[in-house]
Every structure is written in C-alpha cells, then in structure tokens.
Design a protein around this motif. Sequence first.
Motif: not given
Length: 281
Positions: A53-57, A59-64, A34-40
């Motif tokens: 996949m991005i949203r899962k990461i 919210r902490g549901a996916r281990i990057p 968000e600080a970089a002004g980049v959308s999902v």
Amino acid sequence: MSEGVDEAGWDVEPGDEMEPVVQAVGRLLKVCREAAGVSVPEFGEAMGYGEDMIRKIERGARIPRPEFLDRADTFLKAQGHLRAFMEDMRKARYPKKVRELAEMEGRAVEMLAYGNHNIHGLLQTPEYARAMYAMRQPALTEDVVERETAARMARKAVFEREPAPTLSFVQEQVTLERPYGGKMVLRRQLEHLLEVSQLRNVTLQVMPTDREEHAGAAGLIEMLKFADGTAIGRSDGAFNGRPVSNPKDLRILDLRYGMIRAQALTPRESQTFIEQALERL
C-alpha cells in the motif's frame, strides 16, 4: 472493505486530470520518508498499512486521504510539506464527474430538482446512498461503493454555504416508500428529509401518486442557476437527456418544473405526508 480504504485512499483513475498531482504527492512522500531515514516496512508499520500500500501511494497509483498525509507529516517531521496537499487530495479522491458537479453546485445560487425514481443525491443519507450503489449491476467492488458514497456525501457541503443557495426539491411519493437497504435505512432517510425541510433556504415537496395530471411524466429534471444569470439543466425526457444551457431550452425545463411544483403537495403538506410515512414503518 479492502485494505487501506479507511485511511490510505483509493486508486487513481488513469488519465484523470488529478493524476499528475497524486504522482507528485507520492514522490514527495517518498522523499520525506527517505530524508527521515525510515524504510518502507517501518513506515508501513507506523501508519498501520502493508508495504504494498505504501509503495502504491509513493508511485502515485493510490490517492492518499488527507488524514493519511496529516499523520505522515507528523511521523516523518515533514514540516507541513505533506499537509500542504491535503485539500488537493480531498478533491482527487472523488471521480472527475463528481468534482465537476460539485463545482457547479458550489457556484449555483438556485437549484431545482425533481426526482421520480430515487431520492435526490443531495438529500440522501450515507446508508441510503451506500445501499443504492451496492445494488448496482454489474456489481461494484466494495472499494468503488465506498468511494462513490463518500463523494456523494461530500457534495452536501452545498447546505453549509454562505450565502445559502435557494434549493427546491420535488420527490415522487414512491421514492419515499421504496425501502432501499431495509426499513431502518428508509426510516433514517425520511427523518433526514424532515430535518432538511426545516432549513429556511430549502423547499421540499412530495408529488402524490394519485395525481391525474403530472408535468413530470417524462422523467427527472435538474437545473442549476448562477449569479451571472446563466444556468444549466437536464431532463431525461428532453433534449436526449443532454445538459442544456441556452435560454430557449432552459425555459422549457423551467416551465415543466414550475408546473410540477404547482401539482405537488405544498411544503407543509409534504412534511405531514413524510411524518405519516414514518408512522407506517
């Protein structure tokens, strides 16, 4: 292979001690994005993954995976804040039981292992390990197979330690003949055993099937000995299979393992046996 297994990581296990760290990394990723002004959608496209996949990461549901954080740090110009968690995520990728075992193997100065059904995990090639997980029943998902295989391979860092621990393996003859994954997988596995047996800190022996006396008839034995004089061990045929650490119980396992080594082929004879097994494939 499911989406994102290669780069995005695996789902975090609920209740895992690393879950809060994974969630914190997800929140940090979102803040940096968000600080970089980049959308999902934009971030997902840049990283090569879908929005889900991005949203899962985030919210902490996916281990990057560490590689994912490295790429994300560069793209979002996070100034190393995401890269700072690469080692934590490398550990979090693996099941808790594997992390605990790897930690003990990392401290051990001596390891003793007798295997009667399968080649020991530290000796397995990725293809052999994957074949073993793939035939589990009930069937494991492809995601789980890949995660368990990667975790097993990560433990092999024990061979790269300095100072090197003393490693002793005794394998039943049948474990060198059962073609998990097919003959080509077995061939590469046997070639790998020959390579490992050349290491100065490794002793690899084969227990022939035709032995009339066998101290390992009760099942596998594993022992880890530490620099402070303590140790931990387990055996299928002793103490109900539970890990033990008191001197009396460890002495029993040590005695059995010593007899197994004496009854098995010598290291040189074992290398010849493996070479002959390769010729028969």
